[in-house]
Design a protein around this motif. Structure first.
Motif, PDB file in Angstrom:
ATOM      1  N   ARG A   1       0.834  -1.337  -0.101  1.00  0.00           N
ATOM      2  CA  ARG A   1      -0.118   0.049  -0.029  1.00  0.00           C
ATOM      3  C   ARG A   1       0.883   1.125   0.040  1.00  0.00           C
ATOM      4  NH1 ARG A   1      -3.355  -1.425   5.126  1.00  0.00           N
ATOM      5  NH2 ARG A   1      -1.326  -1.786   5.651  1.00  0.00           N
ATOM      6  N   ASP A   2       1.940   1.247   0.748  1.00  0.00           N
ATOM      7  CA  ASP A   2       2.644   2.509   1.003  1.00  0.00           C
ATOM      8  C   ASP A   2       4.306   2.346   0.716  1.00  0.00           C
ATOM      9  OD1 ASP A   2       3.591   1.051   2.992  1.00  0.00           O
ATOM     10  OD2 ASP A   2       2.801   2.463   4.640  1.00  0.00           O
ATOM     11  N   GLY A   3       4.539   1.007   0.269  1.00  0.00           N
ATOM     12  CA  GLY A   3       5.871   0.402  -0.178  1.00  0.00           C
ATOM     13  C   GLY A   3       6.791   0.900   0.869  1.00  0.00           C
ATOM     14  N   ARG A   4       6.445   0.668   2.178  1.00  0.00           N
ATOM     15  CA  ARG A   4       7.506   0.634   3.173  1.00  0.00           C
ATOM     16  C   ARG A   4       7.530  -0.677   4.007  1.00  0.00           C
ATOM     17  NH1 ARG A   4       8.284   5.979   4.642  1.00  0.00           N
ATOM     18  NH2 ARG A   4       6.484   7.402   3.943  1.00  0.00           N
TER      19      ARG A   4
ATOM     20  N   LEU B   1       1.674  -8.268  -9.085  1.00  0.00           N
ATOM     21  CA  LEU B   1       1.317  -8.471  -7.569  1.00  0.00           C
ATOM     22  C   LEU B   1       0.689  -7.545  -7.061  1.00  0.00           C
ATOM     23  CD1 LEU B   1       4.382 -10.473  -6.485  1.00  0.00           C
ATOM     24  CD2 LEU B   1       2.027 -11.404  -6.576  1.00  0.00           C
ATOM     25  N   ARG B   2       0.944  -6.189  -7.584  1.00  0.00           N
ATOM     26  CA  ARG B   2       0.075  -5.098  -7.181  1.00  0.00           C
ATOM     27  C   ARG B   2      -1.366  -5.130  -7.936  1.00  0.00           C
ATOM     28  NH1 ARG B   2       3.240  -0.689  -5.098  1.00  0.00           N
ATOM     29  NH2 ARG B   2       5.234  -0.500  -6.082  1.00  0.00           N
ATOM     30  N   ARG B   3      -1.331  -5.367  -9.098  1.00  0.00           N
ATOM     31  CA  ARG B   3      -2.755  -5.532  -9.882  1.00  0.00           C
ATOM     32  C   ARG B   3      -3.347  -6.496  -9.339  1.00  0.00           C
ATOM     33  NH1 ARG B   3      -3.520  -8.397 -14.032  1.00  0.00           N
ATOM     34  NH2 ARG B   3      -1.386  -8.707 -14.821  1.00  0.00           N
ATOM     35  N   LEU B   4      -2.956  -7.598  -8.534  1.00  0.00           N
ATOM     36  CA  LEU B   4      -3.812  -8.621  -7.923  1.00  0.00           C
ATOM     37  C   LEU B   4      -4.116  -8.301  -6.560  1.00  0.00           C
ATOM     38  CD1 LEU B   4      -1.793 -11.847  -9.225  1.00  0.00           C
ATOM     39  CD2 LEU B   4      -3.949 -10.857 -10.048  1.00  0.00           C
ATOM     40  N   ASN B   5      -3.721  -7.123  -6.244  1.00  0.00           N
ATOM     41  CA  ASN B   5      -3.877  -6.701  -4.576  1.00  0.00           C
ATOM     42  C   ASN B   5      -3.296  -7.535  -3.649  1.00  0.00           C
ATOM     43  OD1 ASN B   5      -5.720  -4.520  -4.970  1.00  0.00           O
ATOM     44  ND2 ASN B   5      -7.248  -5.946  -5.875  1.00  0.00           N
ATOM     45  N   CYS B   6      -2.116  -8.026  -3.859  1.00  0.00           N
ATOM     46  CA  CYS B   6      -1.277  -8.643  -2.818  1.00  0.00           C
ATOM     47  C   CYS B   6      -1.014  -7.606  -1.931  1.00  0.00           C
ATOM     48  CB  CYS B   6      -0.115  -9.169  -3.481  1.00  0.00           C
ATOM     49  SG  CYS B   6       1.034 -10.161  -2.664  1.00  0.00           S
ATOM     50  N   ASP B   7      -0.743  -8.002  -0.735  1.00  0.00           N
ATOM     51  CA  ASP B   7      -0.747  -7.209   0.445  1.00  0.00           C
ATOM     52  C   ASP B   7       0.976  -6.866   0.853  1.00  0.00           C
ATOM     53  OD1 ASP B   7      -3.595  -6.918   1.497  1.00  0.00           O
ATOM     54  OD2 ASP B   7      -3.271  -9.152   1.410  1.00  0.00           O
TER      55      ASP B   7
ATOM     56  N   LEU C   1      19.517  -0.475   7.090  1.00  0.00           N
ATOM     57  CA  LEU C   1      18.051  -0.150   6.256  1.00  0.00           C
ATOM     58  C   LEU C   1      17.154   0.398   7.242  1.00  0.00           C
ATOM     59  CD1 LEU C   1      17.207  -0.922   3.406  1.00  0.00           C
ATOM     60  CD2 LEU C   1      16.359  -3.186   4.314  1.00  0.00           C
ATOM     61  N   LEU C   2      16.970   0.079   8.334  1.00  0.00           N
ATOM     62  CA  LEU C   2      16.172   0.468   9.247  1.00  0.00           C
ATOM     63  C   LEU C   2      16.243   2.116   9.569  1.00  0.00           C
ATOM     64  CD1 LEU C   2      15.690  -1.989  11.720  1.00  0.00           C
ATOM     65  CD2 LEU C   2      13.961  -1.275  10.694  1.00  0.00           C
ATOM     66  N   ALA C   3      17.829   2.300   9.599  1.00  0.00           N
ATOM     67  CA  ALA C   3      18.370   3.852   9.600  1.00  0.00           C
ATOM     68  C   ALA C   3      17.824   4.675   8.473  1.00  0.00           C
ATOM     69  CB  ALA C   3      19.626   3.808  10.210  1.00  0.00           C
ATOM     70  N   ASN C   4      18.072   4.313   7.435  1.00  0.00           N
ATOM     71  CA  ASN C   4      17.919   4.745   6.020  1.00  0.00           C
ATOM     72  C   ASN C   4      16.805   4.019   5.256  1.00  0.00           C
ATOM     73  OD1 ASN C   4      20.334   6.612   6.565  1.00  0.00           O
ATOM     74  ND2 ASN C   4      21.101   4.330   6.482  1.00  0.00           N
ATOM     75  N   PRO C   5      15.473   4.252   5.700  1.00  0.00           N
ATOM     76  CA  PRO C   5      14.208   3.417   5.043  1.00  0.00           C
ATOM     77  C   PRO C   5      14.280   3.863   3.748  1.00  0.00           C
ATOM     78  CG  PRO C   5      13.467   4.524   7.168  1.00  0.00           C
ATOM     79  CD  PRO C   5      14.677   5.150   6.527  1.00  0.00           C
ATOM     80  N   ARG C   6      13.869   2.793   2.820  1.00  0.00           N
ATOM     81  CA  ARG C   6      13.758   2.873   1.483  1.00  0.00           C
ATOM     82  C   ARG C   6      12.333   2.546   1.049  1.00  0.00           C
ATOM     83  NH1 ARG C   6      15.839  -1.364  -1.308  1.00  0.00           N
ATOM     84  NH2 ARG C   6      17.226  -1.897  -0.067  1.00  0.00           N
ATOM     85  N   ARG C   7      11.740   3.345   0.235  1.00  0.00           N
ATOM     86  CA  ARG C   7      10.561   3.062  -0.404  1.00  0.00           C
ATOM     87  C   ARG C   7      10.444   2.314  -1.420  1.00  0.00           C
ATOM     88  NH1 ARG C   7       5.954   7.745   0.960  1.00  0.00           N
ATOM     89  NH2 ARG C   7       4.620   6.236   0.018  1.00  0.00           N
ATOM     90  N   LEU C   8       9.744   1.505  -1.609  1.00  0.00           N
ATOM     91  CA  LEU C   8       9.536   0.488  -2.748  1.00  0.00           C
ATOM     92  C   LEU C   8       9.198   1.373  -4.153  1.00  0.00           C
ATOM     93  CD1 LEU C   8       9.831  -2.662  -3.475  1.00  0.00           C
ATOM     94  CD2 LEU C   8       7.412  -2.662  -3.389  1.00  0.00           C
TER      95      LEU C   8
END
Ligand code: C2E
Ligand code: CA
Ligand code: CA
Ligand code: CA
Length: 279
Positions: free
Chosen positions: A50-53, A247-253, A272-279
């Motif tokens: 939903r938010d790429g996080r 997978l996005r189109r299929l509404n995978c969570d 990665l936690l310290a520098n979060p990356r969005r999908l």
């Protein structure tokens, strides 16, 4: 054991056989590994589509062997399962993963959740309620910070009993995920009495999705059936943009896979936690 060139194969094979077929030897080495604390955990992000996080991570065991280097779990978990060594190994993973998750929650994200794999033998032989309550109280992690990944082979021998144990854990606030879904024999309706929060579609089905035009009948069916039952879906083994798009189109969570990140050792995961990356 490393393969240095084509011609070393005849040297490599007997050594590998001696190593792998000598189960007693491996069993003893696993016992020592446990005593000497040679196991470690890699963490792989689970990303919310939903938010790429990143919302959580799966704990994946490795064996840092002084002789063999970093040994992947497929090389020793099956034997650990057969010999019962999975019981102390599994407890170590659960305790260590809960402690780590608690530290990372306090430092980076109070909603982070760690997923731990349970093995069938562990589930059969250990009182799960006391195992989990120890891990939580020892670490200070709250139940909403822990997810258990189970498999069909863990629940099928005794579906009713498994279901009642899992219900108690779910009531307590743990997240329950059915791993490797689609590889076993059971249908989703078979599992409807289990308190499942998520199904994880096995990576073999995700790997079958090659390009975006392609139909993805099986993942699509699993996702809509799961959603109709109020169960979320995670896809594992997502390696490409095309797979992600489908997978996005299929509404995978959620997705998990090399496309976002490989499983990482503790320190790299923390970066990665310290520098979060969005999908
Ligand atoms: P699994 O639970 O199905 O874990 C997913 C496996 O897929 C992991 O392999 C992970 O590294 C790999 N993977 C993740 N993303 C990708 C991708 O994009 N492409 C491909 N090709 N592979 C991907 P790993 O870490 O080698 O673990 C293998 C299996 O060992 C696990 O499969 C699980 O069944 C078992 N295992 C690992 N840690 C534990 C543990 O602490 N306890 C128990 N009982 N089993 C464990
Ligand atoms: Ca898993
Ligand atoms: Ca899996
Ligand atoms: Ca798998």
């Amino acid at each position: 054991a490393k393969l240095r060139g084509k011609n070393t194969y005849h040297l490599f094979e007997p050594r590998l056989n001696a190593m792998v077929s000598d189960r007693l030897n491996l069993e003893n080495r696993l016992r020592k590994a446990l005593e000497r604390q040679e196991f470690l955990i890699y963490y792989q992000p689970k990303v919310d589509l939903r938010d790429g996080r990143m919302k959580g991570m799966e704990a994946l065991i490795r064996w840092q062997s002084p002789d063999e280097g970093l040994v992947p779990p497929d090389m020793f978990i099956p034997l650990a399962e057969e010999t019962g060594l999975i019981v102390p190994i599994g407890q170590w993973v659960l305790d260590a993963a809960c402690q780590q998750a608690k530290l990372w929650r306090d430092k980076y994200d109070p909603e982070l959740r760690v997923a731990v794999n349970l093995s069938p033998r562990q589930f059969q032989e250990v009182d799960m309620m006391s195992l989990v309550s120890y891990a939580l109280s020892n670490s200070g992690l709250t139940p909403d910070g822990l997810e258990l990944e189970i498999t069909e082979s863990l629940v099928l021998p005794n579906l009713n009993e498994a279901s009642s144990i899992l219900k108690r854990l779910a009531d307590w606030g743990l997240t329950i995920t059915m791993d490797d879904f689609g590889t076993g024999y059971s249908s989703l309706s078979h599992l409807k009495n289990l308190p499942l929060d998520y199904l994880k579609i096995d990576k073999s089905f995700i790997m079958d999705i090659k390009s975006e035009g392609e139909d993805a009948t099986l993942p699509g069916t699993i996702i809509s059936m799961a959603h109709s039952m109020g169960i979320g879906v995670i896809a594992e083994g997502v390696e490409t943009q095309a797979q992600l798009a489908i997978l996005r189109r299929l509404n995978c969570d959620y997705i998990q896979g090399y496309f976002y990140s490989r499983p990482l050792p503790e320190r790299q995961f923390e970066e990665l936690l310290a520098n979060p990356r969005r999908l």
